[in-house]
Design a protein around this motif. Sequence first.
Motif, PDB file in Angstrom:
ATOM      1  N   SER A  62       0.840  -1.199   0.000  1.00 25.62           N
ATOM      2  CA  SER A  62       0.000   0.000   0.000  1.00 25.62           C
ATOM      3  C   SER A  62       0.874   1.249   0.000  1.00 25.62           C
ATOM      4  O   SER A  62       2.078   1.176   0.227  1.00 25.62           O
ATOM      5  CB  SER A  62      -0.916  -0.013   1.220  1.00 25.62           C
ATOM      6  N   GLU A  63       0.245   2.385  -0.282  1.00 27.32           N
ATOM      7  CA  GLU A  63       1.002   3.638  -0.347  1.00 27.32           C
ATOM      8  C   GLU A  63       0.510   4.580   0.737  1.00 27.32           C
ATOM      9  O   GLU A  63      -0.685   4.783   0.886  1.00 27.32           O
ATOM     10  CB  GLU A  63       0.785   4.307  -1.712  1.00 27.32           C
ATOM     11  N   TYR A  64       1.460   5.179   1.438  1.00 26.99           N
ATOM     12  CA  TYR A  64       1.097   6.118   2.492  1.00 26.99           C
ATOM     13  C   TYR A  64       1.949   7.354   2.315  1.00 26.99           C
ATOM     14  O   TYR A  64       3.142   7.341   2.559  1.00 26.99           O
ATOM     15  CB  TYR A  64       1.347   5.487   3.859  1.00 26.99           C
ATOM     16  N   THR A  65       1.324   8.411   1.819  1.00 28.49           N
ATOM     17  CA  THR A  65       2.141   9.576   1.513  1.00 28.49           C
ATOM     18  C   THR A  65       1.705  10.841   2.237  1.00 28.49           C
ATOM     19  O   THR A  65       2.471  11.770   2.336  1.00 28.49           O
ATOM     20  CB  THR A  65       2.110   9.890  -0.004  1.00 28.49           C
ATOM     21  N   ASN A  66       0.470  10.868   2.724  1.00 29.79           N
ATOM     22  CA  ASN A  66       0.069  12.162   3.294  1.00 29.79           C
ATOM     23  C   ASN A  66      -0.053  12.120   4.803  1.00 29.79           C
ATOM     24  O   ASN A  66      -0.020  11.081   5.431  1.00 29.79           O
ATOM     25  CB  ASN A  66      -1.199  12.694   2.620  1.00 29.79           C
ATOM     26  N   ARG A  67      -0.199  13.314   5.346  1.00 31.45           N
ATOM     27  CA  ARG A  67      -0.203  13.393   6.805  1.00 31.45           C
ATOM     28  C   ARG A  67      -1.608  13.237   7.382  1.00 31.45           C
ATOM     29  O   ARG A  67      -1.832  13.410   8.559  1.00 31.45           O
ATOM     30  CB  ARG A  67       0.424  14.704   7.253  1.00 31.45           C
ATOM     31  N   PHE A  68      -2.579  12.963   6.491  1.00 31.00           N
ATOM     32  CA  PHE A  68      -3.948  12.832   6.997  1.00 31.00           C
ATOM     33  C   PHE A  68      -4.294  11.394   7.376  1.00 31.00           C
ATOM     34  O   PHE A  68      -5.434  11.073   7.650  1.00 31.00           O
ATOM     35  CB  PHE A  68      -4.953  13.363   5.981  1.00 31.00           C
ATOM     36  N   GLY A  69      -3.311  10.544   7.331  1.00 31.62           N
ATOM     37  CA  GLY A  69      -3.565   9.170   7.782  1.00 31.62           C
ATOM     38  C   GLY A  69      -4.233   8.305   6.742  1.00 31.62           C
ATOM     39  O   GLY A  69      -4.788   7.262   7.071  1.00 31.62           O
ATOM     40  N   THR A  70      -4.207   8.722   5.465  1.00 31.36           N
ATOM     41  CA  THR A  70      -4.854   7.914   4.435  1.00 31.36           C
ATOM     42  C   THR A  70      -3.857   6.980   3.769  1.00 31.36           C
ATOM     43  O   THR A  70      -2.822   7.418   3.275  1.00 31.36           O
ATOM     44  CB  THR A  70      -5.499   8.810   3.350  1.00 31.36           C
TER      45      THR A  70
END
Length: 463
Positions: A62-70
């Motif tokens: 999976s990809e996790y790039t933002n700071r919003f926890g998505t």
Amino acid sequence: MTLQLPRKAARLISFFKTHRYECYVVGGYVRDSLLNQNANHRGMDFTTNATPEQIQQLFPDSEYTNRFGTVIIPLSKAFEKLKLAADEFEPHDFFEVTTYRSESSYTDNRHPDTITWGTRLEDDLSRRDFTINALASDGEQIIDLYNGLDDIKSKVIRTVGNPKERFSEDALRIMRAIRFATQLSFSIEPATLEALTAHAQLLALISSERIRDELLKILASNNASQGVLLMKDTGVLNYVLPELYPTWGSEQKSPKRHHIYDVGTHLIKALEACTNPDPIVRLACLLHDVGKPKTRVVQPDGVVTFYNHELVSTEIAFDIGKRLHFSKRDLIKLTKLVRYHQFTVDEHQTDSAIRRVIRNVGKEYIYDLLDLRVADRIGSGSTPDSWRLQLFKKRIEEVQQQPFSVRDLKIRGNDVMEALHIPSGPQVGTLLETLFKEVSEQKLENTREALLNRLTQLPHTAQ
Ligand code: ATP
Ligand code: MG
């Protein structure tokens, strides 16, 4: 009440549950399924008590790039784990899984000061914008803590919690309220509407890109004109398209003129009549006469004129497009449509007059311009004049069969050099010009074979 989830979503939820995490579908998908709207299966939103790191442990691809926890889970990389068959998802399908959030204060009217991962679904639902967007489902039950189901039934947009606080926290929600009301044909509940009107000025703090995205969604929806009127009546339009306000009350009725509506009413009616789904074309319908108030002159005989209003409208449309950070392409399209909306539709025009229209607005936008014309006519209370437009369309197609410039010939300079064994130089251009002239005069066919054949008959100097 239950909600039948697509199997792929049910598989994801049970996968989380097997690993002792909670997981729910939330937001737009739940809302739209309950509304029987075409709920978008792509990019479904899920919420979970697993942290981003824990989600990534479950799905290493999976990809996790933002700071919003998505965390984004591409189904192409997760389907085996979820025991899905290859035909149960689309090639670029993905899930968005967001960790429960609980937010603290918002001091800038835009962003929460800190985001902390929540441990309870209730916390996450309480920070969502509208009751209809705060529904969650795991396929077995629908969690409805804010009477979102009732609001869906009675077609109402209502904030979760105190509307004044919710709009002050994040002023984009003001645009979102109008956008959802427009898209879904819902009304805005009175206290929400009052708070939204009272806080409209907070939109000045929101980035133009975010405002643009909401505006384009409003324009793309079925009730676009209602959305614009709602922005007008609430004062929101002051922060989106303030240039439109002077158009209301700018009268066009005058002797010898067919206009029956004031400029603003005409623009709204033109937008309403626009059958083209492209929000940029719709914006062009809404703005095509926006320069009229500035050019309005009442002649001594009482006739009202708006000379050069299309030029002033184009300048205003350009400024709007710049302010809203439109892409270069959208900016060109918008301004070209507004600039040339006055073109003459007459099937008896000469080829060169029709070519000029096409060249001015650009081949790719010519049909959009025709759509704008139809909307303009209907918006003036006239008939769409469809037979004349049909004939004009036919002429446009005919004229386009012929090349517009040397570049439209079916051969290029290289072909000329090769065919005649001559070096590059001005001679090549001259030969192409001659061919172009003969094709334009319809003495020669614009096919590779005919052009190469004719070339050998033209005088030229060998190397
Ligand atoms: P669509 O994608 O069809 O426009 P959506 O409801 O999915 O509609 P998104 O912008 O994708 O809208 O947001 C997903 C969910 O996140 C919303 O349903 C809402 O619960 C929440 N949300 C989005 N933006 C905000 C916001 N500014 N304030 C509070 N909650 C928000
Ligand atoms: Mg969404």
